[in-house]
Design an enzyme around this catalytic site. Structure first.
Site, PDB file in Angstrom:
ATOM      1  N   MET A 220     -13.991 -29.810 -60.615  1.00 28.71           N
ATOM      2  CA  MET A 220     -13.507 -30.813 -61.432  1.00 28.71           C
ATOM      3  C   MET A 220     -14.077 -32.251 -60.693  1.00 28.71           C
ATOM      4  O   MET A 220     -13.687 -33.417 -60.992  1.00 28.71           O
ATOM      5  CB  MET A 220     -12.062 -30.981 -61.636  1.00 28.71           C
ATOM      6  CG  MET A 220     -11.586 -29.848 -62.589  1.00 28.71           C
ATOM      7  SD  MET A 220     -10.147 -30.031 -63.635  1.00 28.71           S
ATOM      8  CE  MET A 220      -8.762 -29.993 -62.378  1.00 28.71           C
ATOM      9  N   GLY A 221     -14.845 -32.159 -59.625  1.00 30.35           N
ATOM     10  CA  GLY A 221     -15.384 -33.256 -59.002  1.00 30.35           C
ATOM     11  C   GLY A 221     -14.365 -33.815 -57.939  1.00 30.35           C
ATOM     12  O   GLY A 221     -13.816 -33.180 -57.712  1.00 30.35           O
TER      13      GLY A 221
ATOM     14  N   HIS B 295     -14.273 -28.282 -51.127  1.00 32.71           N
ATOM     15  CA  HIS B 295     -15.264 -27.838 -52.289  1.00 32.71           C
ATOM     16  C   HIS B 295     -16.723 -27.819 -51.394  1.00 32.71           C
ATOM     17  O   HIS B 295     -17.379 -26.747 -51.876  1.00 32.71           O
ATOM     18  CB  HIS B 295     -15.602 -29.035 -53.003  1.00 32.71           C
ATOM     19  CG  HIS B 295     -14.412 -29.323 -54.175  1.00 32.71           C
ATOM     20  ND1 HIS B 295     -13.725 -30.607 -53.968  1.00 32.71           N
ATOM     21  CD2 HIS B 295     -13.936 -28.817 -54.945  1.00 32.71           C
ATOM     22  CE1 HIS B 295     -12.720 -30.571 -54.807  1.00 32.71           C
ATOM     23  NE2 HIS B 295     -13.036 -29.333 -55.654  1.00 32.71           N
TER      24      HIS B 295
ATOM     25  N   GLN C  35      -6.953 -27.995 -69.735  1.00 33.72           N
ATOM     26  CA  GLN C  35      -6.209 -27.264 -68.556  1.00 33.72           C
ATOM     27  C   GLN C  35      -4.953 -28.211 -68.289  1.00 33.72           C
ATOM     28  O   GLN C  35      -4.114 -28.027 -67.558  1.00 33.72           O
ATOM     29  CB  GLN C  35      -6.734 -26.664 -67.393  1.00 33.72           C
ATOM     30  CG  GLN C  35      -7.457 -27.888 -66.690  1.00 33.72           C
ATOM     31  CD  GLN C  35      -8.288 -27.121 -65.712  1.00 33.72           C
ATOM     32  OE1 GLN C  35      -9.483 -26.650 -65.873  1.00 33.72           O
ATOM     33  NE2 GLN C  35      -8.169 -26.818 -64.417  1.00 33.72           N
TER      34      GLN C  35
HETATM   35  O1  PAF Z   1     -10.357 -25.341 -59.674  1.00 31.81           O
HETATM   36  C1  PAF Z   1     -10.659 -26.060 -60.556  1.00 31.81           C
HETATM   37  O2  PAF Z   1     -11.126 -27.208 -59.968  1.00 31.81           O
HETATM   38  C2  PAF Z   1     -10.492 -26.054 -61.974  1.00 31.81           C
HETATM   39  O3  PAF Z   1      -9.490 -25.452 -62.510  1.00 31.81           O
HETATM   40  C3  PAF Z   1     -11.781 -25.312 -62.567  1.00 31.81           C
HETATM   41  C4  PAF Z   1     -12.237 -23.765 -61.951  1.00 31.81           C
HETATM   42  C5  PAF Z   1     -13.205 -26.012 -61.911  1.00 31.81           C
HETATM   43  C6  PAF Z   1     -11.828 -25.178 -63.996  1.00 31.81           C
HETATM   44  O4  PAF Z   1     -11.731 -26.411 -64.438  1.00 31.81           O
END
Ligand code: PAF
Length: 310
Positions: A30-31, A37, A61
């Site tokens: 989600m950046g 990450h 979500q």
């Molecule tokens: O873990 C996340 O950042 C989010 O839940 C994902 C897997 C990118 C889905 O939007």
């Protein structure tokens, strides 16, 4: 590195890679990328010819009152980091691109223009109601899912959509979102998605705090305080290793400690790796301890796996 915003453009590149028999590793995010990450991307880099990373804050979500609106958007900084790691494609679609107009529940009589207005005002999943969704029953309703109803349906749905768009051979997820990982592994297996799911251990700050985009909401003092969650997980782990099987008492003691330290604890639970509940007074070989607690308005989650020697 290509930065792509539309599904049609993404598909063009993906079909070219497929024609050339190149393997694809995918990292959905989600950046607001942090070291956690970046380690997923480095792992992806080692497993395939092509690395695709998506940056999309998924309204489906987020529940009402959650942080969808204020979730940090840092595309420029994110793409610079991804470039330096050898990522090939950054897929950064808009909400409209992922959940097109016709997919929204639109009250009768609305004009095309008012549909567009409605879409640009999306604040959470409540505005996206007419989408096909992936429900992973049972596992989605406990722990995180109990406190955030519908969250894992939103996660499973977007991950499935992204898998169909990117068509990866492998996808990499962080173990900090442990329950998310279990939900994804389950629907991938049950719905026969041809994707190999890899996971990467939690990356922590020096003080033990699990790295998360949401740590950006914390003050410096709260960041120090937040490390207490990991300390409680470690304390339970030590007890388990010493042979304590009074799971309920261990959970309760840690829950109360966190509250005493100024958290509003949601849960701290000892589970089997598949998240089923271990039987008290019966030692299990592998366990995972999971916690969620609010510090101010910020919801923090963490977990720690324990392997007991016999
Ligand atoms: O873990 C996340 O950042 C989010 O839940 C994902 C897997 C990118 C889905 O939007």
């Amino acid at each position: 590195m290509l930065i792509i915003h539309t599904v049609s453009q993404l598909k063009e590149h993906i079909s070219r890679y497929k024609q050339d028999a190149r393997t694809i590793a995918f990292v959905p995010t989600m950046g607001n990328l942090h070291e956690g990450h970046l380690q997923l991307v480095s792992m992806a880099r080692k497993t395939a010819d092509i690395v695709v990373c998506s940056i999309f804050v998924n309204p489906l979500q987020f529940g009402a009152g959650e942080d969808f609106d204020k979730y940090p958007k840092t595309l420029q900084a994110d793409t610079e980091k991804l470039q330096s790691l050898g990522c090939n494609i950054v897929f950064a679609p808009s909400v409209e691109e992922i959940y097109p107009a016709d997919d929204f529940s639109v009250t009768q009589g609305q004009t095309a223009l008012s549909k567009i207005t409605a879409r640009s005002q999306i604040t959470a999943r409540s505005q996206i109601t007419a989408q096909s969704q992936i429900i992973v029953p049972g596992i989605s309703d406990i722990l995180e899912g109990k406190s955030r109803p519908g969250h894992f349906t939103g996660v499973a749905t977007i991950v499935a959509k992204l898998f169909n768009m990117v068509q990866p051979d492998t996808a990499v997820f962080g173990e900090k979102d442990y329950q998310q990982l279990i939900v994804i592994k389950r629907f991938v297996k049950e719905l026969c998605f041809p994707v190999n799911i890899l996971s990467h251990p939690i990356v922590r700050e020096k003080n033990g705090l699990a790295m998360s985009s949401r740590n950006g909401y914390l003050t410096e003092q709260q960041k120090q305080q937040a490390a207490l969650i990991y300390q409680q997980l470690q304390k339970i782990a030590r007890e388990l290793m010493a042979g304590n099987t009074d799971y309920l008492q261990l959970e309760q003691a840690a829950f109360e400690s966190l509250n005493r330290y100024g958290f509003r604890t949601d849960y701290i639970k000892i589970r089997h790796p598949d998240l089923s509940q271990p039987v008290a007074s019966k030692a299990s070989r592998e366990l995972v301890i999971l916690a969620a607690a609010y510090l101010g308005n910020t919801r923090l989650i963490d977990n720690l796996g324990v392997e007991l020697k016999r």
